[in-house]
Design an enzyme around this catalytic site. Structure first.
Site, mmCIF file in Angstrom:
data_model
loop_
_atom_site.group_PDB
_atom_site.id
_atom_site.type_symbol
_atom_site.label_atom_id
_atom_site.label_comp_id
_atom_site.label_asym_id
_atom_site.label_seq_id
_atom_site.Cartn_x
_atom_site.Cartn_y
_atom_site.Cartn_z
ATOM 1 C CE LYS A 118 -4.087 -2.264 0.954
ATOM 2 N NZ LYS A 118 -3.595 -3.706 0.915
HETATM 3 C C1 LIG Z 1 -4.322 -4.922 0.353
HETATM 4 C C2 LIG Z 1 -3.336 -6.103 0.348
HETATM 5 C C3 LIG Z 1 -3.597 -7.265 -0.403
HETATM 6 C C4 LIG Z 1 -4.858 -7.143 -1.413
HETATM 7 O O1 LIG Z 1 -4.636 -6.001 -2.354
HETATM 8 P P1 LIG Z 1 -5.815 -5.347 -3.381
HETATM 9 O O2 LIG Z 1 -5.364 -4.506 -4.219
HETATM 10 O O3 LIG Z 1 -6.869 -5.154 -2.506
HETATM 11 O O4 LIG Z 1 -6.193 -6.798 -4.021
HETATM 12 C C5 LIG Z 1 -2.555 -8.100 -0.643
HETATM 13 N N1 LIG Z 1 -1.554 -8.254 0.293
HETATM 14 C C6 LIG Z 1 -1.516 -7.541 1.159
HETATM 15 C C7 LIG Z 1 -0.355 -7.712 2.242
HETATM 16 C C8 LIG Z 1 -2.275 -6.426 1.308
HETATM 17 O O5 LIG Z 1 -2.078 -5.299 2.225
#
Ligand SMILES: *Cc1c(COP(=O)(O)O)cnc(C)c1O
Length: 501
Positions: A118
Site C-alpha cells: 500500500k
Molecule cells: C491490500 C493487500 C492485498 C490485496 O490487495 P488488493 O489491491 O486489495 O487486491 C494483498 N496483500 C497485502 C499484504 C495487502 O495489504
C-alpha cells in the site's frame, strides 16, 4: 487524438480531468472513475524497450507512466509529487526490488514505511491530492476517510502525516487485523491522523464508510465547516495508476538482467483482496506490457475464484478470518472497473450488476464478458496450504515470505501444475513477514504457538537472518492512542466527533 479524461463506471454525465477525479475519489453516482482511453506503451517494441531497459530508475519510469494518465498535471508538478513520494521513506533506492529465489521472481513491494505494498500508492496519493487541490483553487481542508483490512490504514496515516490541510480517519475491523497491523494504527502519534475500530469485518467497515460518501446531509455539514472529503481506498485513481508502474519496472528489470528477451511474455501472480493491485496489472497489460496470465490468488474468501470460473459473483457465504487478513474481503470494490472494461464500457450494464449486488448479494455476467476474462487464472489457498508454502519456500531457498505472498505462490504452483506453462512468473510480494510474526513463525515451527507477536519479531530476525525493519522496531513499547470502537452505523457519528463539527 482523443484527450484522456475520466468518467464514472455507472454512466454519470460529464467527463472530468484527473485532478478532479483524484479529489472526488468516487463519482457522484457511486461509480468509480475510469479513463476514457487506455494509453499504449508497447513493450513489444524493441526500440522502446531499448530506451527503457538501461536502468531508467523507478522515479523516471513513474513520471513516464503517470504522465500518460494524469495529463492535466504538468511534468514538473508530477515530478515533484514523485520525488516527495519515493524518497528515503523506502529502505532501498530501487523502491520495488525484484529478487530471484529458486526459479521464481519476487517483486518486493514492502520496502516502504509501513512494510506493505500500500505504501507504493499511499506515499504519492497525498501529494497528488494537494497538487490537485491547488490546481483547482480549492481552499477547503481535506478529510480522508478510509476503511482498511489492515495495511491501508497505517499506510494512509503515514502517507498523509506531514501533509498540511489534511486530516485522515481510518476504520479497521476490530478483530480482523494482525496484532502488529493494529498496533501500527492505534499507536499512531501524528496529530492529523485518527484510527477507529469497527465492530464487524472489513466489508462492514467498507460499506459503512462508502455510505458516508453519498450522505447528502453529511456532505453539507462538512462544507459548512470548510471541509471536503476524499478517499484513500484503492478505488481512487491516484492509487490505482501508481500501481501500474511497478509491473513495468519488474518487466524492465527482467529485460535488463537478461532473464527475458524482447517481446517475451511473463505471468504475474497477485495476492488479491479488493482487486486493486491485480487491476493495475490488467491496465499494464492493456497498455502493451506482455503479460500472458494474470494469476488472481485468493485465500479462503474465494469469491473471485468462483467468479472467474463461472461468471457468477456471490457474496452470500461465510466470511472467513484467515492468516492473510488483508485479503479477507468479499466485496472487491475494484472489480466494478473490470466489469466496465470487459463489457466494452457498458455503464448501464455495470450499474445493473452493482444494483443486483447491493439488493441480492450476487450477479452473473454475460457469456461475452466471461469470454473476455481469458487472460485471468483464478485460484485460492486455504490457511493450511499457506502455512506449508511458507515453510517449504523457507526450507528450500532460505527466503521468508509473508502469508499473502505465500497465497500467491501457492496458487501460482497450482496454475503451473494444471497448465504446464513455463512462462517466467513474477510473484507479487505484498507484505513483509515481520507484520505477521505469529502466523509465519508457527508455520515454520509449532513450538512458537501462543508466543507474543512482538517477542517473535526478534526470533524471526534470528531464524531468518534478516534485519528487523526500522518501521516496527520497538513498536511494542508505544502507547495506544486510538482506542475508540464503533459499530458500522456509528461511523458517521464518530467522524463528526473527531472533527468536532
Ligand atoms: C491490500 C493487500 C492485498 C490485496 O490487495 P488488493 O489491491 O486489495 O487486491 C494483498 N496483500 C497485502 C499484504 C495487502 O495489504
Amino acid at each position: 487524438m482523443e484527450r484522456l479524461c475520466y468518467r464514472s463506471t455507472r454512466g454519470e454525465k460529464g467527463n472530468i480531468v484527473s485532478s478532479e477525479a483524484i479529489l472526488n475519489g468516487i463519482a457522484g453516482d457511486g461509480g468509480l472513475y475510469v479513463p476514457s482511453i487506455i494509453p499504449w506503451i508497447g513493450m513489444h517494441d524493441k526500440e522502446i524497450a531499448e530506451v527503457y531497459k538501461e536502468d531508467i530508475g523507478y522515479k523516471q519510469l513513474a513520471l513516464e507512466i503517470l504522465g500518460l494518465y494524469f495529463i492535466d498535471f504538468s511534468r514538473n508538478e508530477l515530478r515533484d509529487c514523485i520525488d516527495k513520494a519515493y524518497d528515503s521513506k523506502f529502505d532501498t533506492e530501487e523502491i520495488a526490488p525484484l529478487r530471484k529465489f529458486g526459479s521464481e521472481y519476487y517483486l518486493e513491494l514492502h520496502h516502504g514505511p509501513t512494510l506493505a505494498f500500500k505504501d507504493l500508492a499511499l506515499s504519492i496519493l497525498p501529494h497528488l491530492m494537494t497538487t490537485a487541490s491547488r490546481k483547482l483553487g480549492i481552499q477547503k481542508d481535506i478529510v480522508i476517510l478510509t476503511a482498511t483490512s489492515g495495511d491501508t490504514g497505517k499506510a494512509a496515516l503515514e502517507g498523509f502525516s506531514e501533509v498540511e490541510g489534511v486530516k485522515v480517519i481510518v476504520f479497521f475491523p476490530k478483530n480482523g487485523t494482525s496484532e502488529i497491523q493494529r498496533k501500527q494504527m492505534t499507536a499512531h502519534d501524528k496529530v492529523n491522523g485518527f484510527a477507529c475500530g469497527v465492530d464487524g469485518n472489513f466489508d462492514d467497515a467498507q460499506s459503512g464508510v462508502k455510505a458516508v460518501f453519498t450522505d447528502k446531509e453529511f456532505i453539507k455539514a462538512l462544507e459548512q465547516n470548510n471541509y471536503m472529503m476524499s478517499s484513500a481506498n484503492s478505488i481512487n485513481i491516484g492509487r490505482l495508476f501508481p500501481q501500474v508502474v511497478y509491473y513495468f519496472y519488474a518487466y524492465l528489470r527482467l529485460l535488463g538482467s537478461g532473464e527475458i528477451n524482447y517481446g517475451d511474455s511473463i505471468n504475474v501472480a497477485v495476492p488479491t483482496g479488493n482487486f486493486g493491485d491485480i487491476l493495475a496489472a490488467y491496465y499494464a497489460r492493456e497498455m502493451g506490457l506482455p503479460i500472458k496470465k494474470l494469476i488472481c490468488a485468493s485465500n479462503e474468501n474465494n469469491v473471485l475464484y468462483d467468479f472467474l470460473k463461472t461468471g457468477r459473483y456471490d457474496i452470500q457465504r461465510r466470511f472467513v478470518t484467515t492468516i492473510s487478513p488483508s485479503m479477507d474481503i468479499l466485496v472487491s470494490s475494484n472489480l466494478e472497473r473490470l466489469l466496465y472494461l470487459i463489457s466494452s464500457g457498458n455503464s448501464i450494464q455495470t450499474n445493473e450488476f452493482m444494483k443486483q449486488l447491493k439488493v441480492t448479494g450476487k450477479y452473473e455476467i454475460t457469456r461475452g464478458m466471461l469470454d473476455n476474462l481469458g487472460c485471468f487464472y483464478g485460484g485460492y489457498a486455504d490457511d493450511i496450504e499457506t502455512r506449508s508454502t511458507i515453510k517449504q519456500v523457507f526450507n528450500s531457498c532460505g527466503y521468508l515470505i509473508d502469508p499473502h505472498t505465500a497465497v500467491a505462490y501457492r496458487v501460482y504452483r497450482k496454475y503451473v501444475e494444471e497448465s504446464g506453462d513455463s512462462t517466467k512468473t513474477i510473484i507479487v510480494s505484498t507484505a513483509s513477514p515481520y507484520k505477521f510474526t505469529p502466523a509465519v513463525m508457527t508455520s515454520l515451527d509449532e513450538r512458537y504457538t501462543g508466543m507474543d507477536a512482538f517477542k517473535l519479531i526478534d526470533e524471526m530476525s534470528r531464524v531468518s537472518g534478516t534485519k528487523i525493519p526500522d518501521a516496527i522496531r520497538g513498536i511494542q513499547n508505544k502507547a495506544d492512542i486510538h482506542t475508540v470502537v464503533c459499530s458500522r452505523t456509528e461511523i458517521k457519528k464518530t467522524i463528526i466527533n473527531i472533527l468536532g463539527i
